[in-house]
Design a protein around this motif. Structure first.
Motif: not given
Ligand SMILES: CC1(C)CN=C(N2CCN(c3ncnc4sc(CC(F)F)cc34)CC2)S1
Length: 493
Positions: A320-324
């Motif tokens: 869930h580290n969507y930006k990365k």
């Protein structure tokens, strides 16, 4: 190469993972590690732990904590080893090939010696990569055929024939300075095999399947890394053998510590996936290993490999580290855009299709529902960096399609693009400055200069606020929920 050496025999019977590690450690001390022996050993263990699992009766179920590592007897291994060595030596008359280096004619003959024994049944099942599969089932997958040819040449005492690997194909290099190349296996479905043919510059140029001339050219130790990386711990589509996964992970760390993964981005990626499933105490976190995979591609392969970025993107998405995740996927299409898409590149097409039409839409939906419960600004739909990476992802796909013989995009792509675009907030869409390759600046809407100056200030403020708010957010979050089983490509091989 004759029969097994005494020093190799002393490791048997293999009764636990450490015995296999010790055998491999010993082989890797040698400048000619025995590829045939190691492929057969791994194939026997994989077959017992995944294909022909001892069906445990209820009584056994009580001690499920007991590892079920099989006892591997020397006699089992020696019988298979002798069978392969005999088959190869009997089929190739070395007196006709007096040269120290292999010739194209000999490469084709050895490829035929492997090829002629293969059963015609379908070959993209799992667990068909080892010499165990070849010797007991006459089945090999695409990689397995190429590996068997290289193992055969080691038996014939040629040390110039080596495995050459792209992200979805395998062939061999040979000759005085490894300058010659030859197809030795097939690729994909419905493609005539080109065995014996050289891989010419015109085939290689701008081709993802041949990595535009930047394949992983193995030495013997990297060929050991290839068979370890090719271990498939999957029992079925949802369950892995814990013992097989642990063996693969420990062998990959052994090869890592000896430096044999440094020029093998996919093996580093595989190790990162295994570390996500079961972290090894004292070892770097998965993201560090994925970053090493990317660095290896940059340093050794002119940043032409794509999978290092999709390994990283998949990891961030699952956690869930969507930006990365968006940043990694933007860098993945930044790598693929230099290729021209053609019909044999389906595997990488499927990766991007899943990212663009499944993972990103799911992420935008997930975030939209989170918005309701969170401070709006920290969500990716309000983050100009995320929007920029989202646009870069699609820009790379479009550039990949440019000048390609085969189209990439179709209506589903367009529908999903519009769908995902709409999930970004209108204010963030105004904050983007599009700078074309020739440096020409254009804002996302037409305005006079002083207004765009003011807009620039908005961007700076916005970015400063973003950073402050993101820092605040980071302080609050610590552990991520465990990622579910990695749906690696393992099932396909
Ligand atoms: C980010 C992904 C979707 C996850 N797994 C991926 N894999 C890519 C392919 N994998 C590999 N891992 C180590 N070495 C090789 S050599 C090769 C080409 C074959 F034809 F020989 C494939 C491959 C294993 C797993 S890419």
């Amino acid at each position: 190469m004759a029969g097994l050496r005494e020093i190799e025999k002393q490791f048997f019977p293999l009764q636990k993972i450490q015995d296999v590690i010790d055998l491999f450690k010993n082989e890797l001390k040698d400048n000619e590690p025995n590829l045939t022996l190691m492929s057969i050993v791994l194939g026997v263990i994989e077959n017992i732990l995944t294909v022909n699992r001892a069906v445990s009766s209820d009584a056994d179920k009580s001690n499920t904590l007991e590892p079920i590592f099989p006892v591997i007897e020397l006699s089992t291994i020696e019988a298979l080893y002798t069978k392969f060595v005999t088959h190869i030596k009997r089929s190739v008359d070395k007196t006709k090939f007096p040269d120290k280096f292999a010739t194209r004619e000999l490469v084709k003959i050895v490829s035929d010696v492997v090829w002629c024994c293969l059963s015609k049944s379908f070959k993209d099942r799992a667990h068909l990569q080892s010499l165990y599969s070849f010797l007991t089932g006459n089945k090999l997958d695409c990689f397995g055929v190429a590996f068997a040819v290289v193992a055969a040449f080691q038996i014939l005492e040629y040390n110039d024939v080596h495995l050459s690997l792209s992200e979805d194909h395998a062939w061999v290099v040979f000759g005085e300075d490894l300058k010659e190349t030859a197809e030795v296996t097939w690729h994909g479905k419905g493609n005539e095999d080109k065995r014996g043919q050289p891989i010419t510059a015109s085939v290689v140029e701008k081709s993802w399947l041949y990595l535009n001339g930047q394949p992983v050219i193995c030495n013997r130790h990297m060929e050991v890394a290839a068979i370890v990386s090719g271990i498939n711990p999957s029992i079925n589509l949802t369950v892995d053998s814990v013992e097989m996964g642990s063996l693969q992970q420990e062998l990959l760390w052994l090869l890592y510590d000896l430096g044999h993964l440094s020029k093998y981005p996919m093996a580093l990626g595989n190790l990162g996936d295994l570390e996500e499933i079961s972290p090894t105490p004292g070892r770097p976190p998965p993201v560090d290993i994925f970053e090493e995979s990317i660095e290896s591609s940059k340093v050794h392969y002119h940043n032409q490999h794509v999978y290092p970025y999709t390994y990283l993107g998949g990891y961030h998405y699952r956690n869930h580290n969507y930006k990365k995740a968006l940043k990694a996927w933007a860098e993945a299409t930044n790598a693929v855009k230099n290729f021209n898409y053609n019909r044999e590149d389906e595997e990488i097409y499927k990766e991007f299709l899943e990212v663009g039409n499944d993972l990103i839409p799911t992420m935008m939906k997930h975030v939209a529902s989170e918005n309701a419960s969170r401070i709006h600004q920290t969500s990716i739909s309000y983050d100009p960096d995320c929007y920029a990476d989202f646009l870069r992802f699609y820009d790379g796909i479009c550039e990949w399609e440019e000048d390609s013989k085969t189209p990439v995009l179709h209506i589903t792509w367009a529908k999903q693009l519009v769908n995902s675009l709409a999930k970004f907030d209108p204010t963030v869409r105004k904050l983007i400055h599009l700078i074309s390759e020739d440096g020409e600046e254009s804002s996302s809407s037409s305005e006079s200069d002083e207004e765009s100056e003011e807009e620039r200030e908005i961007i700076q403020d916005e970015n400063r606020n973003q950073k402050k708010k993101v820092k605040a957010k980071k302080g609050k979050t610590h552990d991520k929920d465990k990622s579910d089983k990695i749906n690696g490509k393992a099932e396909d091989s």
